[in-house]
Design a protein around this motif. Structure first.
Motif, PDB file in Angstrom:
ATOM      1  N   SER A  59      10.490  42.213 -46.551  1.00 54.67           N
ATOM      2  CA  SER A  59      10.726  40.421 -46.374  1.00 54.67           C
ATOM      3  C   SER A  59      11.068  39.683 -47.939  1.00 54.67           C
ATOM      4  O   SER A  59      11.630  40.120 -48.722  1.00 54.67           O
ATOM      5  N   SER A  75      -2.176  42.856 -52.320  1.00 52.04           N
ATOM      6  CA  SER A  75      -1.701  42.682 -51.392  1.00 52.04           C
ATOM      7  C   SER A  75      -0.135  42.289 -51.632  1.00 52.04           C
ATOM      8  O   SER A  75      -0.242  42.121 -52.301  1.00 52.04           O
ATOM      9  N   TRP A  79       4.969  42.589 -41.920  1.00 49.26           N
ATOM     10  CA  TRP A  79       4.174  42.227 -40.710  1.00 49.26           C
ATOM     11  C   TRP A  79       4.172  43.713 -40.736  1.00 49.26           C
ATOM     12  O   TRP A  79       5.215  44.860 -40.138  1.00 49.26           O
ATOM     13  N   ASP A  91       2.366  31.321 -41.228  1.00 50.94           N
ATOM     14  CA  ASP A  91       2.056  32.224 -41.896  1.00 50.94           C
ATOM     15  C   ASP A  91       0.270  33.650 -40.928  1.00 50.94           C
ATOM     16  O   ASP A  91       0.177  32.834 -39.551  1.00 50.94           O
ATOM     17  N   ALA A  92       0.087  34.544 -41.373  1.00 45.93           N
ATOM     18  CA  ALA A  92      -1.292  34.694 -40.540  1.00 45.93           C
ATOM     19  C   ALA A  92      -2.260  33.060 -40.756  1.00 45.93           C
ATOM     20  O   ALA A  92      -3.929  33.654 -41.237  1.00 45.93           O
ATOM     21  N   LYS A 135       9.860  37.300 -42.466  1.00 42.46           N
ATOM     22  CA  LYS A 135       8.335  38.014 -43.105  1.00 42.46           C
ATOM     23  C   LYS A 135       8.626  39.405 -43.137  1.00 42.46           C
ATOM     24  O   LYS A 135       9.123  39.926 -42.086  1.00 42.46           O
ATOM     25  N   ARG A 169       5.318  39.132 -55.085  1.00 39.56           N
ATOM     26  CA  ARG A 169       6.169  38.199 -54.740  1.00 39.56           C
ATOM     27  C   ARG A 169       5.909  37.151 -55.558  1.00 39.56           C
ATOM     28  O   ARG A 169       6.763  36.669 -56.318  1.00 39.56           O
ATOM     29  N   MET A 199      -2.080  43.427 -39.076  1.00 37.39           N
ATOM     30  CA  MET A 199      -1.239  44.355 -39.308  1.00 37.39           C
ATOM     31  C   MET A 199      -1.727  45.433 -38.333  1.00 37.39           C
ATOM     32  O   MET A 199      -1.000  46.589 -37.790  1.00 37.39           O
ATOM     33  N   SER A 217       2.173  40.719 -49.878  1.00 37.00           N
ATOM     34  CA  SER A 217       2.285  39.678 -50.703  1.00 37.00           C
ATOM     35  C   SER A 217       2.635  38.903 -51.981  1.00 37.00           C
ATOM     36  O   SER A 217       3.609  38.093 -52.327  1.00 37.00           O
ATOM     37  N   ALA A 260       6.837  33.295 -46.698  1.00 35.84           N
ATOM     38  CA  ALA A 260       7.824  33.732 -46.692  1.00 35.84           C
ATOM     39  C   ALA A 260       9.179  33.861 -45.275  1.00 35.84           C
ATOM     40  O   ALA A 260       8.280  33.182 -44.787  1.00 35.84           O
ATOM     41  N   MET A 275       7.813  37.688 -35.538  1.00 37.85           N
ATOM     42  CA  MET A 275       6.466  38.233 -36.386  1.00 37.85           C
ATOM     43  C   MET A 275       5.298  37.751 -35.262  1.00 37.85           C
ATOM     44  O   MET A 275       4.470  38.061 -34.371  1.00 37.85           O
ATOM     45  N   SER A 291      -4.320  34.598 -51.137  1.00 40.13           N
ATOM     46  CA  SER A 291      -4.395  36.030 -51.809  1.00 40.13           C
ATOM     47  C   SER A 291      -2.921  36.210 -51.698  1.00 40.13           C
ATOM     48  O   SER A 291      -3.544  37.074 -53.267  1.00 40.13           O
TER      49      SER A 291
HETATM   50  O1  PMV Z   1       0.574  41.065 -47.743  1.00 42.32           O
HETATM   51  P1  PMV Z   1      -0.436  40.047 -46.614  1.00 42.32           P
HETATM   52  O2  PMV Z   1      -1.760  40.741 -46.534  1.00 42.32           O
HETATM   53  O3  PMV Z   1      -1.083  38.725 -48.034  1.00 42.32           O
HETATM   54  O4  PMV Z   1       0.371  39.803 -46.193  1.00 42.32           O
HETATM   55  C1  PMV Z   1       1.031  38.413 -45.479  1.00 42.32           C
HETATM   56  C2  PMV Z   1       1.894  38.000 -44.318  1.00 42.32           C
HETATM   57  C3  PMV Z   1       1.890  37.372 -44.194  1.00 42.32           C
HETATM   58  O5  PMV Z   1       2.397  36.680 -44.944  1.00 42.32           O
HETATM   59  C4  PMV Z   1       2.583  36.918 -42.404  1.00 42.32           C
HETATM   60  C5  PMV Z   1       3.921  37.780 -44.103  1.00 42.32           C
HETATM   61  C6  PMV Z   1       4.803  37.617 -45.498  1.00 42.32           C
HETATM   62  O6  PMV Z   1       5.459  38.604 -45.603  1.00 42.32           O
HETATM   63  O7  PMV Z   1       4.385  37.275 -46.377  1.00 42.32           O
END
Ligand code: PMV
Length: 326
Positions: free
Chosen positions: A34, A140, A20, A280-281, A18, A145, A195, A142, A15, A242, A108
């Protein structure tokens, strides 16, 4: 019943703006919009086989049989597909990443994108890419995308449906992303848990909800204008905002190596290289750099203590089905 099988591959995405936090209610819709870039050079490949002889779903992740939360999440996705296709059979999932798993390298995202596409096709469903993306997002956010290539926006916030759509093709910016790997270990706090805690206790969360859409709009406009330095500048701002918000809830994803690499990104910028950082996380630093500056930046980042290795990636294509092996 005979077996039904399909193999899909997908790339992670990083991202630039981002997300969050989740919006309240069903569907795993982000609380803010995002915007990401899908990255060629890192790949998840997943085969789904519905097999009437199986008693339960099975998951093999990077060669190891896996149960618990990862299998439960995969089964929940398969249940949606089974319902729509009228299939009762359980499935065997074989998935492999060619990069570290669950350490903030967006495994993920590519994992659920590849799983959703393989499952839908194995079941013989003729869903649009938008519908497959919607399914992946429920596991998940993200991941929604990664069905698309290039630069991709995922809507979020009040009234949003969590739909992902392409903003620009991979060639819209002369961009390389240098992924500075700082550990091979899995992260301590999942993004979902991080989150939830942020939403509950961070005093900065309301400010983030206000700021994130503005940063996303700015980055979107800069991509469409081909304005590399504005994209980089605002991508770095988005990541730091973030993390500041998460840190105020006690969640720290960065390590000393992450910050050392970010300091080097900023030092290179002061020296005239077009480099920007995003995180990122997890503790890996991703350096956004113009193609012409990538080799010089890679050389300098490789000398930062704690940077174990560097993956060089470029904007790439969305998820796709691979031909069946003979
Ligand atoms: O959707 P998740 O659980 O993969 O969370 C993604 C969180 C970040 O990578 C930090 C931000 C983003 O927009 O990808």
């Amino acid at each position: 019943m005979s077996t039904l099988s399909a193999t899909a591959c997908a790339h992670p995405n990083i991202a630039l703006a981002k997300y969050w936090g989740k919006r309240e209610g069903e569907g795993n819709v982000p609380a803010v919009p995002s915007l990401s870039v899908t990255l060629a050079g890192m790949t998840t490949t997943t085969t789904v086989t519905f097999d009437g002889a199986l008693a339960s779903d099975e998951l093999s992740l990077n060669g190891a049989s896996t149960d618990g939360r990862p299998l439960a999440r995969a089964s929940a996705l398969l249940d949606v597909v089974r319902r729509d296709a009228g299939i009762d059979a359980r499935a065997r999932i074989v998935s492999a990443n060619d990069f570290p798993t669950a350490s903030g390298l967006a495994s993920s995202a590519s994992g659920f994108a590849a799983l959703a596409l393989a499952a839908v096709r194995a079941a013989g469903l003729d869903w649009s890419v938008t519908r497959v993306s919607d399914l992946a997002r429920r596991s998940s956010a993200s991941a929604g995308r990664s069905l698309f290539g290039g630069f991709v926006e995922l809507d979020g916030g009040d009234g949003a449906t969590g739909t992902s759509a392409s903003v620009a093709s991979p060639s819209a910016l002369d961009l390389k992303v240098l992924v500075c790997v700082t550990t091979e270990a899995a992260k301590a706090t999942s993004s979902t848990d991080g989150m939830l805690l942020t939403q509950r206790v961070s005093p900065y969360y309301p400010a983030w909800l206000q700021e994130a859409p503005r940063l996303c709009a700015k980055i979107r406009a800069a991509i469409l204008a081909g304005d590399f330095s504005t994209v980089g500048e605002y991508a770095e701002k988005s990541a730091l905002a973030m993390h500041a918000c998460a840190m105020a809830a006690g969640i720290v994803y960065v390590s000393g190596a992450t910050l050392a690499a970010l300091a080097e990104v900023r030092a290179m910028r002061a020296d005239g290289l077009q480099t920007y950082g995003t995180i990122d996380a997890g503790p890996h630093l991703k350096c956004l750099v113009r193609g012409s500056d990538a080799a010089a930046a890679k050389e300098r980042l490789a000398r930062v203590p704690g940077v174990l290795r560097i993956l060089e990636t470029s904007p790439g294509d969305g998820a796709r089905i691979l031909p069946l092996a003979e």
